[in-house]
Design an enzyme around this catalytic site. Structure first.
Site, PDB file in Angstrom:
ATOM      1  N   THR A 239       9.562   3.321   1.862  1.00  0.00           N
ATOM      2  CA  THR A 239       9.266   3.800   3.206  1.00  0.00           C
ATOM      3  C   THR A 239       8.307   4.981   3.123  1.00  0.00           C
ATOM      4  OG1 THR A 239      11.487   3.080   3.829  1.00  0.00           O
ATOM      5  CG2 THR A 239      10.311   4.419   5.433  1.00  0.00           C
TER       6      THR A 239
ATOM      7  N   LYS B 162     -10.813  -6.898  -0.733  1.00  0.00           N
ATOM      8  CA  LYS B 162     -10.192  -5.595  -0.480  1.00  0.00           C
ATOM      9  C   LYS B 162     -10.668  -4.566  -1.510  1.00  0.00           C
ATOM     10  CE  LYS B 162      -7.293  -2.696   1.490  1.00  0.00           C
ATOM     11  NZ  LYS B 162      -5.856  -2.693   1.235  1.00  0.00           N
TER      12      LYS B 162
ATOM     13  N   ASN C 122     -11.313   5.064  -3.221  1.00  0.00           N
ATOM     14  CA  ASN C 122     -10.160   5.685  -3.871  1.00  0.00           C
ATOM     15  C   ASN C 122     -10.601   6.544  -5.050  1.00  0.00           C
ATOM     16  OD1 ASN C 122      -7.304   4.987  -2.875  1.00  0.00           O
ATOM     17  ND2 ASN C 122      -8.347   3.018  -2.730  1.00  0.00           N
TER      18      ASN C 122
ATOM     19  N   SER D  92      -5.225   7.037  -0.182  1.00  0.00           N
ATOM     20  CA  SER D  92      -3.880   7.117  -0.765  1.00  0.00           C
ATOM     21  C   SER D  92      -3.935   7.637  -2.201  1.00  0.00           C
ATOM     22  CB  SER D  92      -3.206   5.740  -0.726  1.00  0.00           C
ATOM     23  OG  SER D  92      -3.959   4.785  -1.463  1.00  0.00           O
TER      24      SER D  92
END
Length: 322
Positions: free
Chosen positions: A13, A194, A202, A264
């Site tokens: 999560t 992707k 990134n 991220s």
């Protein structure tokens, strides 16, 4: 609330899992969340989502700190970082229901093949989110931009599987939750596409300590991002997966238009977490090399990120021993 036959589990999560899982629960699906670091906070206060699509709070959620205490679910969304995939060997057999589906929502290549032995016979789908979303605090999700999920079915050697009934069923669930979905007949092609975005932004965001808008505002780094994208396209083509040059222009335009965003991997580096270097860089490089393609700029990025990742892991070990 609409009752649904399929229960969903979210393993991890964080930003992605918290956002998509919250949308599923809000639309009426029964969702069970694995949250290791902030389980107690979420159990007490729920999940809060801030989004240009509308803010909302789920005051009560089913949340667990250990996968072994979760109920079996028909669909399991794996949103852990790929650096934690070894944990799935014990998690998946206890969470996925018989005849269920595992959706691997991670970046990079090769993850579906890695988890296949642990999936307890479940159908495996690859999920590729194109989204700007961060977890800003325990139980706090900030959705910044985009949100499309591409779904593709995994098969032996990543052979194209077409539009399977399970794929269409999960796609329909996500769409009913308000999530934009496109289905891909060829999962490997979708993952290479992707990587056109993930490989330049990134890595450069970590090495240059920059947001996406800063990378695109500078002519030198914008040109480098485009050159890296071209190498990814060449690697994909060598592996029998090709896409038009216009797709690169589309990714560049999307990045120019998106809100300022920390990737991220940049957030992981800032917070001292291991980086997804192998799945996003190492594995695609090795596959392309075996197919006869050279990706020198991508390989330089890979070697530099290996250094950063090794330093992060060394610091983490020292801190653990202390």
């Amino acid at each position: 609330m609409i009752e649904r036959a399929r229960r969903y589990a979210v393993l991890g999560t964080g930003a992605v899992g918290g956002y998509y899982g919250a949308l599923l629960q809000r639309s009426g699906f029964e969702v069970h969340f694995l949250a290791r670091s902030d389980c107690e906070h979420i159990a007490r206060y729920g999940l809060a989502v801030r989004s240009p699509m509308g803010d909302f709070v789920l005051p009560k959620v089913h949340v667990y700190s250990e996968a072994g205490t979760m109920p079996r679910c028909e669909v399991v969304l794996v949103t852990l970082k790929a650096t934690h995939n070894h944990l799935l060997a014990s998690m998946l057999p206890s969470v996925v229901a018989q005849g269920g589906t595992v959706v691997l929502m991670q970046n990079g290549l090769g993850g579906e093949a890695e988890i296949f032995p642990w999936a307890a016979g479940a159908q495996i789908l690859g999920g590729l989110p194109f989204i700007c979303v961060n977890k800003t605090a325990p139980g706090q999700i900030h959705h910044i931009d985009y949100g499309l999920v591409t779904l593709g079915a995994f098969g032996p050697d990543y052979a194209p599987q077409g539009q399977s009934p399970v794929l269409l069923q999960v796609a329909e669930d996500l769409q009913q939750a308000g999530i934009a979905v496109e289905t891909a007949a060829d999962l490997m092609l979708a993952r290479w596409r992707k990587l056109v975005w993930n490989i330049p932004y990134n890595g450069l965001s970590v090495l240059l300590n920059a947001r996406t808008d800063q990378l695109m505002e500078n002519p030198a780094t914008a040109a480098l991002a485009e050159q890296l994208m071209a190498e990814v396209k060449a690697g994909a083509r060598a592996c029998g997966r090709d896409f038009p040059d216009a797709f690169i222009e589309k990714m560049l335009d999307h990045t120019r238009a998106m809100q300022p965003y920390r990737t991220s991997m940049k957030i992981d580096a800032e917070q001292g977490r291991p980086l997804e270097v192998e799945t996003i860089y190492g594995h695609p490089l090795r596959i392309a090399r075996r197919a006869g393609a050279q990706m020198p700029r991508v390989e330089m990025l890979y070697r530099q990120l290996q250094f950063v990742d090794a330093r992060i892991r060394t610091v983490g070990k020292v801190a653990t021993r202390a």
